[in-house]
Motif scaffolding. Structure first.
Motif, short mmCIF file in Angstrom:
data_model
loop_
_atom_site.label_atom_id
_atom_site.label_comp_id
_atom_site.label_asym_id
_atom_site.label_seq_id
_atom_site.Cartn_x
_atom_site.Cartn_y
_atom_site.Cartn_z
N GLU A 101 5.41 28.57 -13.00
CA GLU A 101 4.52 29.51 -13.95
C GLU A 101 3.36 30.27 -12.86
O GLU A 101 3.17 31.39 -13.18
CB GLU A 101 3.72 28.45 -14.83
CG GLU A 101 3.04 29.48 -15.64
CD GLU A 101 3.31 30.36 -16.56
OE1 GLU A 101 2.48 31.28 -17.07
OE2 GLU A 101 4.65 30.57 -16.69
N PHE A 102 3.02 29.56 -11.99
CA PHE A 102 2.26 30.27 -10.94
C PHE A 102 2.92 31.44 -10.27
O PHE A 102 2.33 32.61 -10.16
CB PHE A 102 1.42 29.11 -10.05
CG PHE A 102 0.63 29.74 -9.07
CD1 PHE A 102 -0.55 30.56 -9.50
CD2 PHE A 102 0.82 29.77 -7.70
CE1 PHE A 102 -1.40 30.91 -8.67
CE2 PHE A 102 -0.16 30.21 -6.90
CZ PHE A 102 -1.40 30.79 -7.21
N SER A 103 4.12 31.17 -9.68
CA SER A 103 4.78 32.22 -9.24
C SER A 103 5.13 33.39 -10.24
O SER A 103 5.01 34.42 -10.16
CB SER A 103 6.13 31.78 -8.58
OG SER A 103 5.98 30.78 -7.73
N ARG A 104 5.33 33.03 -11.60
CA ARG A 104 5.53 33.96 -12.38
C ARG A 104 4.27 35.00 -12.59
O ARG A 104 4.44 36.27 -12.67
CB ARG A 104 5.88 33.53 -13.86
CG ARG A 104 6.38 34.52 -14.98
CD ARG A 104 6.40 33.86 -16.31
NE ARG A 104 5.12 33.42 -16.86
CZ ARG A 104 4.27 34.35 -17.40
NH1 ARG A 104 4.56 35.39 -17.54
NH2 ARG A 104 3.02 33.72 -18.09
N VAL A 105 3.08 34.19 -12.85
CA VAL A 105 1.79 35.15 -12.98
C VAL A 105 1.59 35.94 -11.66
O VAL A 105 1.14 37.15 -11.90
CB VAL A 105 0.72 34.03 -13.27
CG1 VAL A 105 -0.56 34.80 -13.13
CG2 VAL A 105 0.72 33.44 -14.64
#
Length: 215
Positions: A101-105
């Motif tokens: 999720e962090f990479s997506r954001v």
């Protein structure tokens, strides 16, 4: 027949002035229309950019909420606090989902965030890379134990990101600051390691590695 230009102008002055006025009026109307259309186009573009920047900062703030979320494990620490670990470190699955999720954001909204935010995101990513490397294939229990130790690191990173994110809502958005930030968005290597050295993860590296390796 020779036409006297002066007499012609005098006799037809009203018509000439009317024609000149009509031409001038048309030119002014066209110019005003062009300026108006150009201004409206710019405003629409500004609105779209601000919408994207707003969406990016809202997504970031939502993620910051996840960073601050903890799970109570039962019992108390040596310092007398309730044992809590970040939700992200409650299990290996949680940690994997958190990283994704962090990479997506970061990848989806990076261009719409300020350089200050991008530097903090980059620093936190470096932190997570080290944490992931240290943890290896450690068990869920080991992650939870380490989570209790480094819980405040997550709070510190979250506070910094939150502070910069609210600069946008409290200042940039109200002043219609729509230009994207193209400044260098990563701390220098020296500053990065200096800041990482101040974290609980790095200060307790040996203890944390022993916990992971024993699991």
């Amino acid at each position: 027949m020779v036409v006297n230009v002066e007499d012609f102008l005098l006799k037809n002055s009203s018509a000439i002035f009317a024609l000149s006025g009509a031409i001038l009026g048309s030119l002014l109307t066209g110019l005003i229309g062009y300026v108006s259309i150009t201004k409206q186009t710019k405003l629409r573009l500004v609105e779209k950019v601000l919408d994207r920047k707003t969406e990016a900062h809202e997504e970031l703030i939502n993620f910051i909420g996840v960073m601050r979320t903890t799970v109570q494990l039962g019992g108390v620490t040596d310092g007398g606090e309730l044992k809590r670990c970040p939700l992200a470190l409650f299990s290996r699955k949680n940690f994997g989902d958190f990283l994704s999720e962090f990479s997506r954001v970061q990848n989806l909204f990076d261009r719409w965030l300020s350089s200050d935010i991008k530097r903090e995101i980059s620093l936190f990513m470096d932190y997570l890379v080290h944490l992931n490397e240290y943890s290896g294939n450690a068990s869920d229990d080991a992650l939870q134990v380490v989570g209790v130790i480094i819980k405040n690191d997550f709070f510190t990173f979250a506070d910094e990101l939150d502070r910069y994110a609210h600069v946008f809502f409290n200042k940039d958005m109200l002043s219609l600051k729509y230009k994207t930030d193209s400044e260098w968005s990563k701390h220098s290597v020296d500053v990065t390691y200096q800041k990482l050295a101040e974290t609980l993860l790095f200060k307790n590296k040996k203890k944390i590695l022993d916990i992971f390796n024993a699991s």
